[in-house]
Scaffold this motif. Structure first.
Motif, PDB file in Angstrom:
ATOM      1  N   GLY A  91       1.022  -1.230  -0.032  1.00 19.76           N
ATOM      2  CA  GLY A  91       0.041  -0.004  -0.057  1.00 19.76           C
ATOM      3  C   GLY A  91       0.895   1.398   0.210  1.00 19.76           C
ATOM      4  O   GLY A  91       2.063   1.089   0.137  1.00 19.76           O
ATOM      5  N   ILE A  92       0.372   2.342  -0.104  1.00 26.03           N
ATOM      6  CA  ILE A  92       1.021   3.719  -0.053  1.00 26.03           C
ATOM      7  C   ILE A  92       0.885   4.440   1.211  1.00 26.03           C
ATOM      8  O   ILE A  92      -0.346   4.392   1.995  1.00 26.03           O
ATOM      9  N   HIS A  93       2.166   4.954   1.459  1.00 25.88           N
ATOM     10  CA  HIS A  93       2.213   5.998   2.631  1.00 25.88           C
ATOM     11  C   HIS A  93       2.808   7.222   2.298  1.00 25.88           C
ATOM     12  O   HIS A  93       3.684   7.640   3.234  1.00 25.88           O
ATOM     13  N   HIS A  98       5.157  13.086   5.038  1.00 24.85           N
ATOM     14  CA  HIS A  98       4.728  14.459   5.480  1.00 24.85           C
ATOM     15  C   HIS A  98       3.475  14.525   5.765  1.00 24.85           C
ATOM     16  O   HIS A  98       2.680  13.593   5.386  1.00 24.85           O
ATOM     17  N   SER A  99       2.850  15.338   6.702  1.00 26.48           N
ATOM     18  CA  SER A  99       1.786  15.124   7.108  1.00 26.48           C
ATOM     19  C   SER A  99       0.551  15.657   5.929  1.00 26.48           C
ATOM     20  O   SER A  99       0.943  16.902   5.405  1.00 26.48           O
ATOM     21  N   ASN A 100      -0.563  15.200   5.790  1.00 25.20           N
ATOM     22  CA  ASN A 100      -1.443  15.784   5.015  1.00 25.20           C
ATOM     23  C   ASN A 100      -2.123  17.297   5.240  1.00 25.20           C
ATOM     24  O   ASN A 100      -2.677  18.011   4.616  1.00 25.20           O
ATOM     25  N   TRP A 101      -1.843  17.411   6.590  1.00 26.89           N
ATOM     26  CA  TRP A 101      -2.491  18.762   7.101  1.00 26.89           C
ATOM     27  C   TRP A 101      -1.815  19.805   6.625  1.00 26.89           C
ATOM     28  O   TRP A 101      -2.276  20.811   6.473  1.00 26.89           O
ATOM     29  N   PRO A 133      -2.303   7.432   5.490  1.00 29.86           N
ATOM     30  CA  PRO A 133      -1.443   8.735   5.346  1.00 29.86           C
ATOM     31  C   PRO A 133      -0.531   8.710   6.585  1.00 29.86           C
ATOM     32  O   PRO A 133      -0.780   8.001   7.837  1.00 29.86           O
ATOM     33  N   PRO A 134       0.495   9.285   6.622  1.00 27.81           N
ATOM     34  CA  PRO A 134       1.540   9.244   7.630  1.00 27.81           C
ATOM     35  C   PRO A 134       1.021   9.958   9.133  1.00 27.81           C
ATOM     36  O   PRO A 134       0.039  10.823   9.186  1.00 27.81           O
ATOM     37  N   TRP A 135       1.059   9.120  10.058  1.00 30.31           N
ATOM     38  CA  TRP A 135       0.598   9.501  11.332  1.00 30.31           C
ATOM     39  C   TRP A 135      -1.157   9.152  11.311  1.00 30.31           C
ATOM     40  O   TRP A 135      -1.611   9.598  12.398  1.00 30.31           O
ATOM     41  N   GLY A 136      -1.313   8.534  10.235  1.00 26.67           N
ATOM     42  CA  GLY A 136      -3.113   8.425  10.188  1.00 26.67           C
ATOM     43  C   GLY A 136      -3.807   9.834  10.136  1.00 26.67           C
ATOM     44  O   GLY A 136      -4.932   9.660  10.448  1.00 26.67           O
TER      45      GLY A 136
END
Length: 430
Positions: A91-93, A98-101, A133-136
């Motif tokens: 899967g992709i991470h 980097h944070s999506n926020w 995503p990183p850190w969920g």
């Protein structure tokens, strides 16, 4: 301006966090099959730890899911190829951790997710369909990734990126694995906040944990297998439908609605017909709005900002046999409220300097018949986020649900609706 920023941050960050992390909505975070668990590994591939991890998984005949970084996949294609050849799921991470926020929705989609998917597909010949995503951390725009990717979080986190969590403590933490657990682990210690040698401790603990799970008759599966098995109802039970999902989604949305109303002091025009609420504020748009009667609303002008009551919209939606019937009800109820709004502008001292009514909505069909001007929202980040938010809301409130988003999509564009004080006073009698 502070209110606009707070509202934006709430829509973009807080609501997705509540929906996904607290309520588990819109993401897959736990299976439903007995004696079945899924191990997932983030942040790799790593030449120091991933090959050893693959050896341990192979030793115990376990298949797992690897959420990899596209930049590392590009750097270590031979490890990605081995993961794929040995039957594990990839899967992709994100491309970088980097944070999506801190990124725009299109930056996440194109620069992180699609770029990683292209990289992995070039190596393995198979395009990934699962994303964590990183850190969920998900933003509002990330929900639109669901068209192409399954969003995956976890139900059990072992805190294995911290080297102070010993192998013994990791084993104790992992002993709490239950039916349907999705376990979050890491096969790299290079990301922000992680200890470089932490994966070594995780690997020591994992070897013993997998042996214990085998003795307890647990089966370790990939995420796609767990999702498929979770769709199958147990004997004598019915499969869980979307009604429960929608109930939780609606409940969380209504909670946010109540908080928003109190936070921004929205007042209903009529308590007996609470469809519309108003908030007096200064217009903050960078571009002036020229209405069809020639009146202009400029930055700094006082306006009465319109807000629909989503609780009433939901009630009307549930009782409407079609979208046409729903639209007719909304127009009629709005028309009934216009004379009351005129009365407020004429008699309430709080409204004496209000230059007109202003709102942004997807529900703008028929607004011109009520005297409103319908104006395109200026292109930009605000327009994109507003459309994302309103489309998500429409999928919850509309009788056809998500199906409505696929019909006449050219109409699903948010518009500014505005009516000047002069037009409202001339058109309606209080």
């Amino acid at each position: 301006m502070r209110g606009v920023i707070l509202s934006f941050l709430t829509m973009y960050m807080f609501i997705p966090w509540v929906l996904t992390r607290m309520l588990g909505l819109g993401v897959f975070h736990k299976g439903k099959t007995q004696r079945e668990v899924a191990f997932t590994f983030d942040d790799g591939p790593d030449p120091r730890y991933t090959p050893t991890l693959l050896d341990i998984l192979n030793k115990h005949n376990v298949k797992a899911t690897f959420f990899v970084l596209g930049s590392k996949a590009e750097k270590y294609p031979e490890i990605i190829q081995r993961i794929h050849q040995e039957g594990h799921q990839i899967g992709i991470h994100n491309y970088y951790h980097h944070s999506n926020w801190l990124m725009t929705p299109w930056g996440v989609r194109q620069g992180q997710v699609n770029r990683s998917a292209d990289t992995i597909e070039a190596i393995t010949g198979t395009r990934p369909a699962y994303y964590r995503p990183p850190w969920g951390i998900l933003s509002l725009g990330d929900f639109f990734l669901k068209k192409d990717f399954v969003l995956v979080l976890w139900s059990l986190m072992a805190w294995d990126w911290n080297s102070r969590v010993s192998s013994k403590r990791l084993r104790k933490k992992l002993s709490t694995i239950t039916d349907g657990s999705i376990i979050l682990l890491h096969d790299s210690g290079e990301t922000l906040g992680a200890d470089e040698n932490a994966p070594e401790l995780m690997l020591r603990a994992l070897d013993e944990v997998l042996l214990d799970l085998n003795n307890r008759k647990f089966k370790c599966v990939r995420i796609d297998e767990m999702m498929e098995n979770s769709k199958k109802p147990k004997k004598g039970e019915r499969a869980l439908g979307m009604s429960r999902f929608k109930q939780l989604l609606v409940a969380s949305w209504m909670l946010w609605e109540r908080c928003f109303v109190k936070l921004f002091h929205l007042m209903p025009v009529d308590t007996e017909n609470p469809l519309l609420k108003l908030r007096i504020k200064a217009y903050t748009g960078n571009q002036s709005i020229t209405l069809e009667d020639g009146e202009v609303i400029a930055k700094g002008d006082l306006i009465a900002e319109l807000h629909f009551d989503n609780k009433l919209l939901l009630k009307l939606s549930n009782n409407s046999p079609s979208s046409v019937h729903l639209a007719i009800q909304i127009i009629r109820k709005t028309e009934q409220l216009m004379p009351l709004i005129r009365w407020l502008l004429q008699n309430d001292p709080n409204y004496k300097d209000v230059k007109g009514l202003y709102g942004i909505t997807l529900i703008h069909r028929g607004a011109r018949k009520l005297g409103f001007s319908i104006i395109d929202l200026p292109r930009g980040i605000f327009s994109y986020l507003t459309q994302s938010y309103l489309r998500l809301l429409l999928s919850v409130l509309h009788p056809q649900g998500k199906k409505r988003l696929k019909l006449k999509t050219e109409r699903l564009v948010p518009k500014i609706i505005a009516i000047s004080r002069k037009e409202l006073m001339n058109r309606y009698i209080a």
